[in-house]
Design a protein around this motif. Structure first.
Motif, PDB file in Angstrom:
ATOM      1  N   TYR A 121       0.832  -1.208   0.000  1.00 50.62           N
ATOM      2  CA  TYR A 121       0.000   0.000   0.000  1.00 50.62           C
ATOM      3  C   TYR A 121       0.866   1.257   0.000  1.00 50.62           C
ATOM      4  CZ  TYR A 121      -3.301  -3.509   1.705  1.00 50.62           C
ATOM      5  OH  TYR A 121      -4.068  -4.629   1.857  1.00 50.62           O
TER       6      TYR A 121
ATOM      7  N   ILE B 292       2.210   4.610  -1.300  1.00 51.53           N
ATOM      8  CA  ILE B 292       1.899   5.770  -2.147  1.00 51.53           C
ATOM      9  C   ILE B 292       2.943   6.845  -1.857  1.00 51.53           C
ATOM     10  CG2 ILE B 292       0.220   7.596  -2.668  1.00 51.53           C
ATOM     11  CD1 ILE B 292      -0.810   4.853  -3.504  1.00 51.53           C
TER      12      ILE B 292
ATOM     13  N   ASN C 295       1.638   5.421  -7.207  1.00 50.05           N
ATOM     14  CA  ASN C 295       1.359   4.154  -6.533  1.00 50.05           C
ATOM     15  C   ASN C 295       2.580   3.259  -6.705  1.00 50.05           C
ATOM     16  OD1 ASN C 295       0.494   1.733  -5.528  1.00 50.05           O
ATOM     17  ND2 ASN C 295      -1.484   1.762  -6.559  1.00 50.05           N
TER      18      ASN C 295
ATOM     19  N   PRO D 294      -0.934  -0.114  -9.700  1.00 48.47           N
ATOM     20  CA  PRO D 294       0.492  -0.134  -9.368  1.00 48.47           C
ATOM     21  C   PRO D 294       1.325   0.438 -10.520  1.00 48.47           C
ATOM     22  CG  PRO D 294      -0.527  -2.166  -8.683  1.00 48.47           C
ATOM     23  CD  PRO D 294      -1.568  -1.414  -9.477  1.00 48.47           C
TER      24      PRO D 294
ATOM     25  N   ALA E 253      -7.681   0.797  -0.917  1.00 45.17           N
ATOM     26  CA  ALA E 253      -7.102  -0.193  -1.820  1.00 45.17           C
ATOM     27  C   ALA E 253      -8.201  -1.073  -2.404  1.00 45.17           C
ATOM     28  CB  ALA E 253      -6.070  -1.047  -1.088  1.00 45.17           C
TER      29      ALA E 253
END
Length: 127
Positions: free
Chosen positions: A7, A9, A39, A78, A105
């Motif tokens: 996760y 960022i 991401n 992603p 997410a």
């Protein structure tokens, strides 16, 4: 507690002084800031909300909460990134901003992406 790598960022922001819209004689200093959200994780994530903390040179704090950014709630796969430009007004020629984005997410995990502090400064305001 740190956010798991899946996760991840990354947020970067750069500010610029907007001379044409500023009126220093009236303590009205306008800044634009350019944000890139990447991401770097392994699951798609959507930006749901924002929380900004804006501090001027006198220590006056404004907090801004809202849904999405510039009217959007981007979904980042992603490796994808999203860029936008927004702005703020200060009563002083120098200030700072930082904050966080609330993210969701694809697997329904909610997490926050930190927006590191960055400087707002009129040219030649800092020596």
């Amino acid at each position: 507690m740190s956010t798991p790598e899946r996760y991840k960022i990354e947020v970067t922001a750069v500010a610029e002084y907007v001379t044409a819209q500023s009126r220093p004689e009236d303590d009205h200093f306008v800044f634009a800031y350019h944000v890139t959200i990447r991401n770097l994780g392994t699951v798609p994530a959507q930006l749901l909300a924002r929380h900004w903390v804006i501090t001027d040179g006198n220590g006056k704090v404004q907090e801004v909460h809202g849904q999405g950014v510039i009217g959007e709630q981007p979904l980042l796969a992603p490796g994808e990134h999203f860029e936008y430009t927004s702005g703020c007004v200060l009563e002083t020629p120098v200030g700072t901003m930082h904050g966080r984005y609330q993210m969701l997410a694809e697997d329904e995990h909610r997490f926050e992406a930190e927006i590191p502090p960055f400087m707002l400064a009129m040219p030649r305001a800092l020596h």
